[in-house]
Design a protein around this motif. Structure first.
Motif, mmCIF file in Angstrom:
data_model
loop_
_atom_site.group_PDB
_atom_site.id
_atom_site.type_symbol
_atom_site.label_atom_id
_atom_site.label_comp_id
_atom_site.label_asym_id
_atom_site.label_seq_id
_atom_site.Cartn_x
_atom_site.Cartn_y
_atom_site.Cartn_z
ATOM 1 N N ILE A 229 0.879 -1.179 0.000
ATOM 2 C CA ILE A 229 0.000 0.000 0.000
ATOM 3 C C ILE A 229 0.911 1.223 0.000
ATOM 4 C CG2 ILE A 229 -1.702 1.324 1.316
ATOM 5 C CD1 ILE A 229 -2.804 -1.323 2.365
ATOM 6 N N THR A 230 1.022 1.866 -1.151
ATOM 7 C CA THR A 230 2.004 2.940 -1.320
ATOM 8 C C THR A 230 1.370 4.328 -1.390
ATOM 9 O OG1 THR A 230 1.967 2.579 -3.710
ATOM 10 C CG2 THR A 230 3.666 1.417 -2.448
ATOM 11 N N SER A 231 0.080 4.415 -1.081
ATOM 12 C CA SER A 231 -0.533 5.752 -1.044
ATOM 13 C C SER A 231 0.017 6.574 0.118
ATOM 14 C CB SER A 231 -2.053 5.623 -0.913
ATOM 15 O OG SER A 231 -2.400 4.900 0.256
ATOM 16 N N ILE A 232 0.538 5.890 1.126
ATOM 17 C CA ILE A 232 1.215 6.596 2.213
ATOM 18 C C ILE A 232 2.716 6.542 1.945
ATOM 19 C CG2 ILE A 232 -0.566 6.343 3.963
ATOM 20 C CD1 ILE A 232 0.963 3.884 4.972
ATOM 21 N N LYS A 233 3.387 7.621 2.230
ATOM 22 C CA LYS A 233 4.782 7.779 1.807
ATOM 23 C C LYS A 233 5.730 7.845 3.000
ATOM 24 C CE LYS A 233 3.005 8.286 -2.321
ATOM 25 N NZ LYS A 233 3.006 7.155 -3.262
ATOM 26 N N ASP A 234 6.977 7.473 2.739
ATOM 27 C CA ASP A 234 8.036 7.581 3.742
ATOM 28 C C ASP A 234 8.954 8.730 3.349
ATOM 29 O OD1 ASP A 234 10.093 7.333 5.531
ATOM 30 O OD2 ASP A 234 10.739 5.350 4.892
ATOM 31 N N GLY A 235 8.802 9.866 4.034
ATOM 32 C CA GLY A 235 9.629 11.019 3.715
ATOM 33 C C GLY A 235 10.716 11.299 4.722
ATOM 34 N N CYS A 236 10.588 10.760 5.958
ATOM 35 C CA CYS A 236 11.539 11.158 7.004
ATOM 36 C C CYS A 236 12.175 9.995 7.739
ATOM 37 C CB CYS A 236 10.866 12.093 8.001
ATOM 38 S SG CYS A 236 9.569 11.316 8.998
ATOM 39 N N SER A 237 11.884 8.760 7.334
ATOM 40 C CA SER A 237 12.496 7.583 7.962
ATOM 41 C C SER A 237 12.244 7.541 9.462
ATOM 42 C CB SER A 237 13.995 7.539 7.663
ATOM 43 O OG SER A 237 14.234 7.525 6.283
ATOM 44 N N ALA A 238 10.983 7.644 9.829
ATOM 45 C CA ALA A 238 10.544 7.495 11.224
ATOM 46 C C ALA A 238 11.084 8.580 12.144
ATOM 47 C CB ALA A 238 10.902 6.106 11.766
ATOM 48 N N GLN A 239 11.338 9.776 11.599
ATOM 49 C CA GLN A 239 11.683 10.913 12.442
ATOM 50 C C GLN A 239 10.440 11.685 12.885
ATOM 51 O OE1 GLN A 239 14.750 13.513 10.922
ATOM 52 N NE2 GLN A 239 15.992 11.827 10.149
ATOM 53 N N ALA A 240 9.269 11.243 12.429
ATOM 54 C CA ALA A 240 8.005 11.926 12.746
ATOM 55 C C ALA A 240 8.087 13.406 12.396
ATOM 56 C CB ALA A 240 7.653 11.746 14.226
ATOM 57 N N ALA A 241 8.648 13.682 11.213
ATOM 58 C CA ALA A 241 8.958 15.064 10.852
ATOM 59 C C ALA A 241 8.201 15.592 9.651
ATOM 60 C CB ALA A 241 10.460 15.194 10.568
ATOM 61 N N CYS A 242 7.611 14.721 8.805
ATOM 62 C CA CYS A 242 7.111 15.220 7.522
ATOM 63 C C CYS A 242 5.618 15.046 7.296
ATOM 64 C CB CYS A 242 7.884 14.600 6.371
ATOM 65 S SG CYS A 242 7.455 12.871 6.029
ATOM 66 N N GLY A 243 4.968 14.090 7.962
ATOM 67 C CA GLY A 243 3.533 13.903 7.818
ATOM 68 C C GLY A 243 3.098 13.136 6.588
ATOM 69 N N ALA A 244 4.038 12.724 5.735
ATOM 70 C CA ALA A 244 3.657 12.057 4.480
ATOM 71 C C ALA A 244 3.057 10.676 4.710
ATOM 72 C CB ALA A 244 4.881 11.943 3.569
ATOM 73 N N CYS A 245 3.256 10.110 5.900
ATOM 74 C CA CYS A 245 2.797 8.751 6.189
ATOM 75 C C CYS A 245 1.471 8.739 6.958
ATOM 76 C CB CYS A 245 3.850 8.016 7.013
ATOM 77 S SG CYS A 245 4.049 8.705 8.685
ATOM 78 N N THR A 246 0.771 9.874 7.021
ATOM 79 C CA THR A 246 -0.421 9.999 7.857
ATOM 80 C C THR A 246 -1.533 9.042 7.431
ATOM 81 O OG1 THR A 246 0.087 12.311 8.302
ATOM 82 C CG2 THR A 246 -2.182 11.615 8.693
ATOM 83 N N VAL A 247 -2.090 8.344 8.427
ATOM 84 C CA VAL A 247 -3.246 7.472 8.226
ATOM 85 C C VAL A 247 -4.279 7.813 9.300
ATOM 86 C CG1 VAL A 247 -1.874 5.610 7.236
ATOM 87 C CG2 VAL A 247 -2.298 5.645 9.705
ATOM 88 N N GLU A 248 -5.464 7.267 9.137
ATOM 89 C CA GLU A 248 -6.517 7.442 10.135
ATOM 90 C C GLU A 248 -6.602 6.187 11.000
ATOM 91 O OE1 GLU A 248 -11.375 8.110 10.485
ATOM 92 O OE2 GLU A 248 -10.380 8.248 8.527
ATOM 93 N N ILE A 249 -6.485 6.352 12.322
ATOM 94 C CA ILE A 249 -6.605 5.239 13.261
ATOM 95 C C ILE A 249 -7.653 5.606 14.304
ATOM 96 C CG2 ILE A 249 -5.430 3.764 14.938
ATOM 97 C CD1 ILE A 249 -2.827 4.265 13.466
ATOM 98 N N ASN A 250 -8.727 4.848 14.321
ATOM 99 C CA ASN A 250 -9.834 5.110 15.260
ATOM 100 C C ASN A 250 -10.287 6.571 15.218
ATOM 101 O OD1 ASN A 250 -9.866 2.459 16.030
ATOM 102 N ND2 ASN A 250 -8.841 2.767 17.992
ATOM 103 N N GLY A 251 -10.374 7.104 14.003
ATOM 104 C CA GLY A 251 -10.891 8.455 13.825
ATOM 105 C C GLY A 251 -9.898 9.561 14.053
ATOM 106 N N LYS A 252 -8.637 9.217 14.321
ATOM 107 C CA LYS A 252 -7.607 10.234 14.544
ATOM 108 C C LYS A 252 -6.518 10.119 13.488
ATOM 109 C CE LYS A 252 -8.219 10.581 19.571
ATOM 110 N NZ LYS A 252 -7.548 10.494 20.891
ATOM 111 N N ALA A 253 -5.938 11.255 13.135
ATOM 112 C CA ALA A 253 -4.818 11.258 12.189
ATOM 113 C C ALA A 253 -3.545 10.888 12.937
ATOM 114 C CB ALA A 253 -4.679 12.634 11.544
ATOM 115 N N MET A 254 -2.862 9.857 12.472
ATOM 116 C CA MET A 254 -1.671 9.343 13.143
ATOM 117 C C MET A 254 -0.536 9.178 12.130
ATOM 118 S SD MET A 254 -2.802 8.824 16.322
ATOM 119 C CE MET A 254 -1.769 7.591 17.113
#
Length: 855
Positions: free
Chosen positions: A31-56
């Motif tokens: 599933i490549t609609s979500i992107k890896d821009g920062c390698s788990a630095q939580a810095a770019c937001g490109a990997c945002t998904v919805e989990i239980n109604g919240k953006a994570m």
């Protein structure tokens, strides 16, 4: 076992609980609609998904935390919601490279569920976790506002209909598929039986390699092969201009910076490849790095074949010392600009696979597919015709994807293994590897007479080009060539040195040297105005280049738009309590004695499909639109049936997508190709023309290098012009930037505005806080969060004013605008703070005070 729901389907997971959701979604489920821009630095937001109604952020969400949750990626959003938001993003020009867009759309969907009518402040707060390097956020904010209104009223929103002709805001090519994450970027490609690679980088900026021990690494299960420089069948050294950059460093050789590659591992998975890289041990003889650019000039050679100061651009007009001594007002200063990271959201990646004829195919994000082809053929020791490069439009470049990064190693590994191979860098590796914006040191003297006319300019500039040449000498050539900015200065003495050090290489970055020169020059102009009590706007207007005057390089100009730009910002300047103002000139085309060439092919497949082939890289700036809209303008063909391809299989050799030249060159080549097509369409239909091919070409081969002893030299075929005003309030806060830009002909108003807004945003970051410091050849940090890129809530209002002074060369009078958006910005900001507190700034990023200016 962990059970959860993903896009409405039950998922049972039995792997590591410490694995990230992003990694699971991309590498296991593809599933490549979500992107890896920062390698788990939580810095770019490109990997945002919805989990239980919240953006994570899925990059830092561990699988062990997902028991019983409901997860949605854009693929699982309600079709009406996804289509409405995405169509509005497209219509508002909120999609440029589009790498970040699925993340923004996910955030928008979640925001509107809890806050159906968000204010701009609400929107800016919501998107704080996100970075966009292209748009400057303003069109994204507007798209979110419009999405809220549409969804509230259940409005049906379609992508705006358009003729596709020049002057129309035709939507960005492939913008909808990009926005929803369906269009693939390189790292989204998964081939059957594909292997994965990782690289071993040098631990030291300068060290002799005694031994590379791979014994522990090669016995790790899943490792297929480990490569070193000894495995290269062709040339070890490559480069855009000088072949001084080794694909890998061999035993017995000396590293030149921390991004040098010592070995590469190919394995069944990326995880195994990276594990094996950690198991490689290197025996070094550590040497003292040469990192001070001034000591390097006459110091021990970095490369034995040439001195560290390997190129100097120098030219003079008149007797500068005499002119300065006779001038009433003189400003002197030693200015310094910093090294900065491009910050493109898409990290470097390449995929290569063998063809069936002893050659290689590479999926590349490069800014020059034919340059990739040339250098990869050198490395593999095969003819260029055996190398096919297929462009995958990239997630931002800004100059940082001109040099060969990982394409060479990926092609080598695939070629020798006869297997498909993917190599993707982490964000930390990306920051370590690719060239940056040049730190430039400028000792400048500017003089004017009592009538407010500039009389003389003297500049001594030194640029730290780092370990390898890249295009560093051309950047410093632009520092020299743009030293006088958009002004007529009759006597000049210019010198710009390009110098090797053991720092990370410096190369192309948006603005290409003009930014650095503008900061120093415009600061000196304000200083003279304060000394003499000259009106700062009028001084610039009176000294601005006009048709018939010459630049500092001796080129006589026509179609000069600086005064028109100044008029456009005049009222804004005088109405601001504290205002900074700066002008800019930026070349279009490489010029300087080098050819600027473009070729295109128009293939009529049938009445409902035309393929338009060219060689330029689409990286968010809209070059595909420029080609397509020119073809529509020339022929009246419906835009929707045109597909654009960039693939070296077409054999239409093209240079780097650089120097703000692609619009003009591809446009002129399309116009040339369309001549015969237009004639044929007078009597025949597209169905009748099925199978026919039309070719077009444009070349500019009439430029000269600065300092050439030639009467009426032409250094560049065209220039763009701009004036910007920065307004500051009583609290010392920037409230808005007004940017007037001469585009010659605005080919697409929406894309034009987006380019300038994005450029201004980048220029603001350059002015205020972006920096990539090094010490003793090592990075102080490799954190994306610490790069200083401004986020939406930190970006002031940006007002773009289009000016059209038609160029005699460009299609329909168009001039390049891809870079000039940020050329005057830092200078305007510095001058605004000068107006606010009376302190001249001499260093970027700007400090609160600079009291050490030499005035």
């Amino acid at each position: 076992m962990i059970s959860f729901t993903l896009n409405g389907k039950k998922i049972r997971y039995e792997g590591s609980t410490n694995r990230s959701l992003l990694n699971f979604l991309r590498t296991e489920l593809h599933i490549t609609s979500i992107k890896d821009g920062c390698s788990a630095q939580a810095a770019c937001g490109a990997c945002t998904v919805e989990i239980n109604g919240k953006a994570m952020l899925s990059c830092v969400t561990k699988m062990g935390k997902l028991e019983g949750v409901k997860i949605f990626t854009p693929d699982g959003f309600p079709p009406y919601v996804l289509k409405t938001i995405a169509n509005i993003f497209v219509n508002e020009g909120a999609v440029q490279c589009g790498f970040c867009t699925p993340g923004f759309i996910s955030r928008t969907k979640v925001l509107l569920q809890s806050n159906p009518s968000p204010s701009i402040e609400d929107i800016q707060k919501a998107i704080k976790p996100h970075l966009c390097r292209c748009t400057g956020y303003k069109k994204i904010e507007k798209a979110i506002q419009k999405s809220a209104k549409a969804i509230q009223t259940n409005e049906t929103v379609e992508i705006r209909k358009s003729s596709g002709k020049v002057g129309d805001s035709y939507p960005k090519y492939d913008a909808f598929e990009t926005a929803i994450g369906k269009r693939k970027f390189v790292d989204d490609i998964f081939l059957d039986n594909m292997l994965h690679a990782a690289l071993k980088f040098s631990d030291h900026p300068r060290a002799r390699i005694i031994k590379i021990d791979i014994s522990a690494a090669e016995i790790i299960p899943g490792v297929k092969r480990i490569f070193t420089a000894k495995d290269i069948p062709g040339e070890q050294y490559v480069g855009l201009i000088l072949n001084d950059w080794p694909l890998m460093i061999n035993e017995g050789d000396t590293t030149n910076y921390i991004g040098d590659v010592l070995a590469g591992v190919v394995a069944e998975t990326e995880e195994i490849a990276r594990q094996a890289v950690e198991a490689i041990t290197i025996d070094y003889e550590v040497l003292k790095p040469i990192t001070d650019v001034f000591k390097a000039i006459d110091g021990e050679r970095i490369h034995s074949v040439r001195p560290n100061n390997f190129e100097t651009t120098q030219f003079t007009l008149g007797d500068v010392e005499r002119a300065i001594s006779k001038s009433a007002f003189v400003s002197k200063g030693k200015y310094r600009t910093q090294r900065i990271e491009h910050g493109f959201l898409e990290k470097e990646a390449a995929v290569a696979r063998p063809d069936k004829n002893g050659g290689i195919e590479v999926f590349s994000q490069s800014q020059g597919v034919y340059e990739d082809r040339r250098q990869i053929a050198m490395v593999l020791g095969i003819p260029e015709e055996k190398v096919r490069i297929i462009l995958i439009p990239n997630g931002g470049g800004f100059g940082g994807k001109e040099d060969l990064s990982v394409q060479g190693q990926t092609a080598l590994f695939s070629f020798l293994l006869n297997k498909p191979v993917k190599l993707s860098l982490s964000r930390e590796e990306s920051i370590r590897l690719h060239p940056k914006r040049h730190p430039v040191y400028m000792d400048i003297t500017l003089a004017a007479d009592t009538n407010g006319k500039l009389t003389a300019l003297k500049l001594r500039a030194v640029g730290d080009t780092g370990a390898y040449a890249s295009v560093g000498m051309k950047v410093m050539e632009r520092v020299a060539g743009h030293a006088a900015g958009g002004y007529y200065i009759p006597e000049v003495d210019i010198e710009a040195k390009t110098v090797y050090t053991n720092n990370i290489p410096s190369g192309a970055m948006r603005g290409f040297g003009a930014n650095q020169a503008a900061f120093a020059l415009e600061s000196c102009i304000d200083d003279i105005c304060y000394q003499a009590n000259f009106d700062r706007w009028k001084f610039r207007y009176d000294n601005a280049l006009v048709d018939g005057l010459t630049t500092s390089t001796g080129q006589k100009l026509e179609a000069v738009g600086i005064r028109a730009c100044l008029k456009a910002v005049k009222e804004d300047f005088y109405n601001a309590k504290y205002a900074g103002i700066a002008c800019a000139i930026k070349n279009s085309g490489v010029g300087n004695g080098m050819d600027d060439e473009s070729k295109v092919i128009i293939e009529i497949v049938g009445e409902n499909k035309i393929i338009l082939k060219h060689g330029w890289t689409e990286m968010g700036q809209g070059v595909h639109n420029m080609a397509l809209q020119t073809l529509c303008e020339e022929t009246g063909i419906e835009a929707g049936i045109i597909r654009v391809e960039v693939d070296t299989k077409a054999q239409i050799k093209t240079g780097m997508t650089t120097s703000s030249r692609a619009t003009a060159l591809v446009g002129l080549a399309v116009i040339d190709a369309a001549k015969n097509l237009k004639n044929d369409l007078k009597t025949l239909s597209l169905r009748d023309l099925s199978g026919k091919v039309y070719k077009g070409r444009f070349i500019c081969d009439w430029t000269s290098k600065p300092g050439t002893d030639k009467e009426n030299p032409i250094i560049h075929y065209s220039y763009g012009y701009a004036a910007q005003v920065c307004s500051i309030n009583d609290d010392g806060e920037i409230t808005k930037i007004i940017a007037a830009h001469d585009a010659g002909k605005i080919m697409n108003p929406m894309l034009f505005e987006g380019q300038i807004e994005g450029g201004v945003h980048m220029g603001l970051g350059y002015a205020l806080r972006e920096d990539l410091p090094m010490k003793d050849g090592f990075l102080i940090h490799d954190s994306m969060r610490k790069l200083g890129i401004l986020r939406a809530h930190e970006t002031p209002e940006i007002i773009v004013k289009g000016v059209e002074v038609k160029d005699p060369v460009g299609p329909y009078g168009a001039k390049g605008i891809g870079e000039i958006g940020l050329v005057p910005t830092a200078a305007a900001v510095a001058n605004a703070f000068y107006a606010f507190d009376g302190n001249k700034r001499i260093e970027l990023p700007l400090k609160k005070r600079n009291d050490d200016a030499d005035s």
